[in-house]
Design a protein around this motif. Structure first.
Motif, PDB file in Angstrom:
ATOM      1  N   GLU A  44      14.842 -27.534  69.996  1.00 13.17           N
ATOM      2  CA  GLU A  44      15.137 -26.461  69.664  1.00 13.17           C
ATOM      3  C   GLU A  44      13.773 -25.330  69.579  1.00 13.17           C
ATOM      4  O   GLU A  44      12.754 -25.957  69.550  1.00 13.17           O
ATOM      5  CB  GLU A  44      15.442 -26.480  68.203  1.00 13.17           C
ATOM      6  N   VAL A  45      13.986 -24.056  70.378  1.00 11.51           N
ATOM      7  CA  VAL A  45      12.854 -23.257  70.427  1.00 11.51           C
ATOM      8  C   VAL A  45      12.914 -22.080  69.437  1.00 11.51           C
ATOM      9  O   VAL A  45      13.952 -21.560  69.498  1.00 11.51           O
ATOM     10  CB  VAL A  45      12.683 -22.996  71.778  1.00 11.51           C
ATOM     11  N   ARG A  46      12.153 -21.984  68.546  1.00 11.78           N
ATOM     12  CA  ARG A  46      11.916 -20.749  67.766  1.00 11.78           C
ATOM     13  C   ARG A  46      10.903 -19.903  67.907  1.00 11.78           C
ATOM     14  O   ARG A  46       9.949 -20.419  68.036  1.00 11.78           O
ATOM     15  CB  ARG A  46      11.951 -21.193  66.289  1.00 11.78           C
ATOM     16  N   THR A  47      11.192 -18.686  68.391  1.00 18.00           N
ATOM     17  CA  THR A  47       9.777 -17.808  68.685  1.00 18.00           C
ATOM     18  C   THR A  47       9.265 -16.977  67.496  1.00 18.00           C
ATOM     19  O   THR A  47       8.225 -16.363  67.732  1.00 18.00           O
ATOM     20  CB  THR A  47      10.270 -16.696  69.896  1.00 18.00           C
ATOM     21  N   GLY A  48       9.816 -17.001  66.464  1.00 19.33           N
ATOM     22  CA  GLY A  48       9.487 -16.456  65.232  1.00 19.33           C
ATOM     23  C   GLY A  48       9.822 -15.003  65.204  1.00 19.33           C
ATOM     24  O   GLY A  48       9.773 -14.491  63.898  1.00 19.33           O
ATOM     25  N   PHE A  51      14.466 -15.085  67.214  1.00 15.78           N
ATOM     26  CA  PHE A  51      15.244 -15.553  68.427  1.00 15.78           C
ATOM     27  C   PHE A  51      15.225 -17.276  68.278  1.00 15.78           C
ATOM     28  O   PHE A  51      13.979 -17.714  68.360  1.00 15.78           O
ATOM     29  CB  PHE A  51      14.742 -14.890  69.840  1.00 15.78           C
ATOM     30  N   ARG A  52      16.187 -17.808  68.588  1.00 17.51           N
ATOM     31  CA  ARG A  52      16.355 -19.264  68.634  1.00 17.51           C
ATOM     32  C   ARG A  52      17.310 -19.830  69.541  1.00 17.51           C
ATOM     33  O   ARG A  52      18.438 -19.126  69.668  1.00 17.51           O
ATOM     34  CB  ARG A  52      16.792 -19.719  67.097  1.00 17.51           C
ATOM     35  N   ASP A  62      19.800 -27.349  80.513  1.00 17.59           N
ATOM     36  CA  ASP A  62      20.431 -26.211  80.201  1.00 17.59           C
ATOM     37  C   ASP A  62      20.494 -25.470  78.894  1.00 17.59           C
ATOM     38  O   ASP A  62      19.944 -26.389  77.911  1.00 17.59           O
ATOM     39  CB  ASP A  62      22.183 -26.061  80.647  1.00 17.59           C
ATOM     40  N   ILE A  63      20.972 -24.288  78.436  1.00 15.37           N
ATOM     41  CA  ILE A  63      20.665 -24.048  77.107  1.00 15.37           C
ATOM     42  C   ILE A  63      22.033 -23.717  76.307  1.00 15.37           C
ATOM     43  O   ILE A  63      23.337 -23.193  76.748  1.00 15.37           O
ATOM     44  CB  ILE A  63      19.950 -22.575  77.113  1.00 15.37           C
ATOM     45  N   GLY A  64      22.193 -24.405  75.129  1.00 13.50           N
ATOM     46  CA  GLY A  64      23.345 -24.343  74.322  1.00 13.50           C
ATOM     47  C   GLY A  64      23.368 -23.239  73.322  1.00 13.50           C
ATOM     48  O   GLY A  64      23.453 -22.118  73.632  1.00 13.50           O
ATOM     49  N   LEU A  65      23.261 -23.523  72.109  1.00 15.66           N
ATOM     50  CA  LEU A  65      23.212 -22.544  71.024  1.00 15.66           C
ATOM     51  C   LEU A  65      22.010 -21.606  71.167  1.00 15.66           C
ATOM     52  O   LEU A  65      21.071 -21.997  71.559  1.00 15.66           O
ATOM     53  CB  LEU A  65      23.277 -23.132  69.842  1.00 15.66           C
ATOM     54  N   ALA A  66      22.381 -20.333  71.102  1.00 13.98           N
ATOM     55  CA  ALA A  66      21.331 -19.293  70.962  1.00 13.98           C
ATOM     56  C   ALA A  66      21.708 -18.215  70.042  1.00 13.98           C
ATOM     57  O   ALA A  66      22.831 -17.892  69.897  1.00 13.98           O
ATOM     58  CB  ALA A  66      21.284 -18.756  72.253  1.00 13.98           C
ATOM     59  N   GLU A  67      20.573 -17.844  69.135  1.00 13.55           N
ATOM     60  CA  GLU A  67      21.030 -16.881  68.116  1.00 13.55           C
ATOM     61  C   GLU A  67      19.818 -15.820  67.864  1.00 13.55           C
ATOM     62  O   GLU A  67      18.698 -16.235  68.548  1.00 13.55           O
ATOM     63  CB  GLU A  67      20.959 -17.580  66.579  1.00 13.55           C
ATOM     64  N   PRO A  72      25.067 -15.034  66.467  1.00 11.61           N
ATOM     65  CA  PRO A  72      25.141 -15.896  67.701  1.00 11.61           C
ATOM     66  C   PRO A  72      25.355 -15.124  68.928  1.00 11.61           C
ATOM     67  O   PRO A  72      25.784 -13.969  69.111  1.00 11.61           O
ATOM     68  CB  PRO A  72      26.772 -16.412  67.382  1.00 11.61           C
ATOM     69  N   LEU A  73      24.532 -15.621  69.696  1.00 15.18           N
ATOM     70  CA  LEU A  73      24.679 -14.701  71.196  1.00 15.18           C
ATOM     71  C   LEU A  73      25.440 -15.249  72.201  1.00 15.18           C
ATOM     72  O   LEU A  73      26.095 -14.547  73.065  1.00 15.18           O
ATOM     73  CB  LEU A  73      23.183 -14.841  71.724  1.00 15.18           C
ATOM     74  N   ALA A  74      25.528 -16.740  72.458  1.00 12.58           N
ATOM     75  CA  ALA A  74      26.438 -17.463  73.347  1.00 12.58           C
ATOM     76  C   ALA A  74      27.776 -17.909  72.763  1.00 12.58           C
ATOM     77  O   ALA A  74      28.026 -18.140  71.708  1.00 12.58           O
ATOM     78  CB  ALA A  74      25.630 -18.666  73.774  1.00 12.58           C
ATOM     79  N   PHE A  75      28.645 -17.685  73.617  1.00 11.79           N
ATOM     80  CA  PHE A  75      29.889 -18.229  73.410  1.00 11.79           C
ATOM     81  C   PHE A  75      29.950 -19.796  73.513  1.00 11.79           C
ATOM     82  O   PHE A  75      29.098 -20.528  74.102  1.00 11.79           O
ATOM     83  CB  PHE A  75      31.095 -18.159  74.825  1.00 11.79           C
TER      84      PHE A  75
END
Length: 358
Positions: A44-48, A51-52, A62-67, A72-75
């Motif tokens: 998990e990457v959190r930019t502060g 954006f996660r 590849d990139i799964g969950l994104a918020e 939620p951003l991703a399907f």
């Protein structure tokens, strides 16, 4: 400097205000512990900034969950996260292990519709997304007052005897305080024979970015429907509907005008929510942009897909004379940026920055 909580922070400020950077942002490795995802390694990457995103080490980086700030951003599909051991390569079996996510890489030696090509039965979208990464590394690094989070590794698509040996070296970076990530890929043919090379970056967006009235922003010199189904929706390709019973699989091929640096960009934006997701990429090795509309009920998704090919299968690429080959030891580089547009001003600025199509 990082912009956090409506002010700028130097590296010294971060140390003064927080006992650990982890209070604000950072990299956290973990392993899924149940269901089809059990044993799947991820970071998990959190930019502060809010954006996660989650990088799936066991699924080709590849990139799964994104918020963004909990939105939620991703399907995400009903399949959910699952391990590569559930991959079914034949026919449409790839879809049985397609959990959605912000980025699914398709390739490396074939993708698109199932077909028979050069003595092989090829299924949908290739193998690379279902191969675990090796030589994985993560890092949090400072350069002056700028902090960068990095995830990197290698994914090898190979077969013993008469098969390819292709290696994808991937680096994903994100910066403290920002709403974007950067991908640098290097694909090398480490085999001793020329090998076909197809690659597509399957960026999957869902609600609330995707909703009735959501629009595609892109500098398209030409837009072609893939088939008769898409031809019927060509006049309204830019605008999306809400969840629609029986909505068909619809694909458009775009010729995007690059900017002066040779980069193309496109975004899906919901102006009612002042929310959007964009992709920027170097056109040199990714000449095609594919728009996927599949706004059915439940499977409510829109795809933005830079690629070096189209999606009708490797046999069709060969027939067209457009199939890319890599010679032994030959390599191709790919650079992309995926980010979030969070205000009306950012959306308007993105639209103004698109090259003018004559």
């Amino acid at each position: 400097m990082a912009y956090l909580f409506e002010r700028e922070f130097t590296r010294r400020d971060i140390r003064r205000y927080f006992g650990s950077l982890e209070q604000v942002a950072g990299i956290r490795p973990f392993i899924y512990s149940e269901g089809r995802a059990e044993g799947l390694k991820a970071v998990e990457v959190r930019t502060g900034s809010g954006f996660r995103f989650v990088v799936l080490l066991g699924r080709g980086l590849d990139i799964g969950l994104a918020e963004y700030r909990g939105l939620p951003l991703a399907f995400r599909s009903a399949v959910g996260e699952s391990g590569p051991q559930y991959f079914e390569p034949a026919g449409l079996g790839w879809l049985r292990n397609f959990g959605g996510g912000l980025l699914v890489t398709c390739g490396l030696t074939y993708l698109g519709s199932p077909c028979h090509d050069a003595g092989e039965e090829l299924g949908l979208h290739g193998r690379i997304n279902n191969i675990p990464a090796e030589e994985v590394g993560t890092a949090t690094s400072w350069e002056g007052d700028e902090c960068t989070f990095t995830v990197r590794g290698k994914i090898r698509e190979a077969r013993t005897l008469y098969g390819p040996n292709m290696v994808l070296e991937r680096t994903i970076r994100a910066r403290l305080g920002e709403n974007r990530l950067f991908i640098h890929d290097l694909v090398t043919n480490e085999g001793w024979q020329p090998a076909p090379h197809m690659i597509l970056y399957h960026i999957n967006l869902g609600y609330p970015v995707l909703d009735a009235g959501t629009e595609l922003l892109a500098a398209s010199r030409e837009v072609k429907p893939r088939d008769e189904v898409a031809a019927r929706g060509l006049a309204s390709y830019r605008i999306y509907q809400g969840p629609t019973p029986g909505f068909p699989d619809t694909v458009f091929y775009h010729d995007l005008l690059p900017d002066a640096r040779g980069w193309c960009q496109a975004a899906l934006v919901n102006r009612r929510r002042n929310l959007g997701v964009y992709v920027r990429y170097e056109r040199q090795n990714l000449p095609n942009f594919i728009q996927w509309k599949f706004t059915g009920e439940g499977d409510y998704v829109a795809g933005l897909e830079p690629a070096n090919c189209l999606v009708e299968g490797r046999a069709r690429e060969r027939q067209r004379g457009t199939l890319v080959y890599l010679a032994p030891s030959e390599a191709r580089e790919y650079r992309l940026e995926i980010g979030v547009l969070t205000t009306a001003e950012e959306i308007d600025a993105f639209a103004r920055a698109l090259p003018a199509v004559s």
